[in-house]
Motif scaffolding. Structure first.
Motif, PDB file in Angstrom:
ATOM      1  N   UNK A 169      44.048 -26.104 -62.828  1.00  6.76           N
ATOM      2  CA  UNK A 169      44.566 -25.187 -63.842  1.00  6.76           C
ATOM      3  C   UNK A 169      43.819 -25.571 -65.211  1.00  6.76           C
ATOM      4  N   UNK A 170      43.346 -26.903 -65.391  1.00  6.01           N
ATOM      5  CA  UNK A 170      42.509 -27.118 -66.465  1.00  6.01           C
ATOM      6  C   UNK A 170      41.201 -26.342 -66.408  1.00  6.01           C
ATOM      7  N   UNK A 171      40.624 -26.385 -65.350  1.00  2.96           N
ATOM      8  CA  UNK A 171      39.271 -25.308 -65.199  1.00  2.96           C
ATOM      9  C   UNK A 171      39.566 -24.280 -65.274  1.00  2.96           C
ATOM     10  N   UNK A 172      40.604 -23.437 -64.898  1.00  5.23           N
ATOM     11  CA  UNK A 172      40.883 -22.026 -65.050  1.00  5.23           C
ATOM     12  C   UNK A 172      41.214 -21.705 -66.646  1.00  5.23           C
ATOM     13  N   UNK A 173      41.859 -22.520 -67.216  1.00  3.71           N
ATOM     14  CA  UNK A 173      42.151 -22.426 -68.532  1.00  3.71           C
ATOM     15  C   UNK A 173      40.947 -22.553 -69.125  1.00  3.71           C
ATOM     16  N   UNK A 174      40.091 -23.467 -69.096  1.00  2.74           N
ATOM     17  CA  UNK A 174      38.899 -23.655 -69.834  1.00  2.74           C
ATOM     18  C   UNK A 174      37.675 -22.262 -69.672  1.00  2.74           C
ATOM     19  N   UNK A 175      38.223 -21.720 -68.341  1.00  2.00           N
ATOM     20  CA  UNK A 175      37.137 -20.555 -68.003  1.00  2.00           C
ATOM     21  C   UNK A 175      37.589 -19.381 -68.788  1.00  2.00           C
ATOM     22  N   UNK A 176      39.067 -19.243 -68.998  1.00  3.80           N
ATOM     23  CA  UNK A 176      39.478 -18.129 -69.741  1.00  3.80           C
ATOM     24  C   UNK A 176      39.219 -18.304 -71.324  1.00  3.80           C
ATOM     25  N   UNK A 177      39.225 -19.680 -71.738  1.00  2.00           N
ATOM     26  CA  UNK A 177      38.992 -19.886 -73.038  1.00  2.00           C
ATOM     27  C   UNK A 177      37.482 -19.633 -73.408  1.00  2.00           C
ATOM     28  N   UNK A 178      36.723 -20.005 -72.369  1.00  2.00           N
ATOM     29  CA  UNK A 178      35.379 -19.745 -72.634  1.00  2.00           C
ATOM     30  C   UNK A 178      34.918 -17.942 -72.610  1.00  2.00           C
ATOM     31  N   UNK A 179      35.686 -17.441 -71.754  1.00  2.00           N
ATOM     32  CA  UNK A 179      35.590 -16.056 -71.683  1.00  2.00           C
ATOM     33  C   UNK A 179      36.025 -15.263 -73.018  1.00  2.00           C
ATOM     34  N   UNK A 180      36.976 -15.684 -73.625  1.00  2.00           N
ATOM     35  CA  UNK A 180      37.387 -15.431 -74.875  1.00  2.00           C
ATOM     36  C   UNK A 180      36.507 -15.497 -75.972  1.00  2.00           C
ATOM     37  N   UNK A 181      35.875 -16.725 -76.065  1.00  2.00           N
ATOM     38  CA  UNK A 181      35.073 -17.131 -76.897  1.00  2.00           C
ATOM     39  C   UNK A 181      33.768 -16.293 -76.742  1.00  2.00           C
ATOM     40  N   UNK A 184      45.874 -30.016 -58.565  1.00  2.00           N
ATOM     41  CA  UNK A 184      46.334 -28.860 -59.133  1.00  2.00           C
ATOM     42  C   UNK A 184      46.110 -28.999 -60.659  1.00  2.00           C
ATOM     43  N   UNK A 185      46.336 -30.076 -61.157  1.00  2.00           N
ATOM     44  CA  UNK A 185      46.341 -30.159 -62.778  1.00  2.00           C
ATOM     45  C   UNK A 185      44.930 -29.840 -63.223  1.00  2.00           C
ATOM     46  N   UNK A 186      44.074 -30.505 -62.332  1.00  2.00           N
ATOM     47  CA  UNK A 186      42.467 -30.263 -62.683  1.00  2.00           C
ATOM     48  C   UNK A 186      42.344 -28.594 -62.486  1.00  2.00           C
ATOM     49  N   UNK A 246      50.494 -36.682 -52.184  1.00  2.00           N
ATOM     50  CA  UNK A 246      51.371 -35.704 -53.063  1.00  2.00           C
ATOM     51  C   UNK A 246      50.718 -35.984 -54.403  1.00  2.00           C
ATOM     52  N   UNK A 247      50.689 -37.092 -54.783  1.00  2.00           N
ATOM     53  CA  UNK A 247      50.208 -37.393 -56.140  1.00  2.00           C
ATOM     54  C   UNK A 247      48.662 -36.635 -56.261  1.00  2.00           C
ATOM     55  N   UNK A 248      47.830 -36.832 -55.360  1.00  2.00           N
ATOM     56  CA  UNK A 248      46.405 -36.337 -55.434  1.00  2.00           C
ATOM     57  C   UNK A 248      46.426 -34.861 -55.312  1.00  2.00           C
TER      58      UNK A 248
END
Length: 177
Positions: free
Chosen positions: A133-145, A129-131, A122-124
């Motif tokens: 979400x981090x990838x998705x967030x980074x992708x969106x920030x890169x798209x905005x940039x 999931x955290x990773x 469950x921890x894994x």
């Protein structure tokens, strides 16, 4: 920031936790394999003792049957039958003790290790999931940039600037809510 992952202050801690969880999972799997082998061995011992006890009981009854037909010495046959009966009862009692020991090892050792492995899994999943979400967030920030860079490039062209200025007079600027 083009093409990079977003880094937070806690990423080092999460990486350390990830490495710890992977090592813990490997260790728990080794312990679980040893525990299941030990529990299986104890279960086999219990069942073998039970079968041995049943065999001795059968031999005791054979001695009684031989004794009732009149073949052989009566005192010797009943003594052997009683001995086999006593050995059979003892083997049955040891089998019951061994079965209790098996059940105790299963409930106090093997099952908790299995529960710990479920918790580690469950921890894994949570770390994964955290990773993600981090990838998705980074992708969106890169798209905005990327879109900001495209907009700057578009606005820096002199031919388009005059048209943009005329359009801005016709349409009011959007208001933020």
């Amino acid at each position: 920031m083009q093409g990079t992952m977003v880094r937070s202050l806690h990423d080092a801690i999460f990486e350390e936790v990830t490495h710890f969880i992977l090592a813990l999972e490997a260790g728990l799997k080794r312990v679980e394999a040893q525990a299941s082998a030990m529990v299986k061995r104890d279960k086999d011992v219990s069942s073998c003792l039970l079968e041995f006890g049943l065999g001795c009981d059968a031999l005791a009854h054979i001695g009684d049957e031989v004794n009732s037909t009149g073949v052989g010495d009566e005192a010797g046959a009943s003594g052997i039958g009683q001995t086999f009966c006593l050995i059979g009862k003892t083997a049955d009692a040891i089998s019951a003790i061994s079965a209790d020991h098996y059940e105790g090892e299963l409930s106090c050792f093997a099952e908790p290790i299995s529960e710990h492995l479920k918790m580690v899994h469950a921890v894994k999943v949570a770390l994964s999931k955290r990773n993600n979400r981090r990838i998705t967030y980074s992708t969106y920030l890169n798209a905005v940039d990327s879109k900001k860079a495209s907009l700057q490039k578009y606005l820096s062209r002199p031919v388009r600037r005059a048209r943009r200025l005329t359009l801005s007079h016709h349409y009011p600027a959007p208001r933020c809510r």
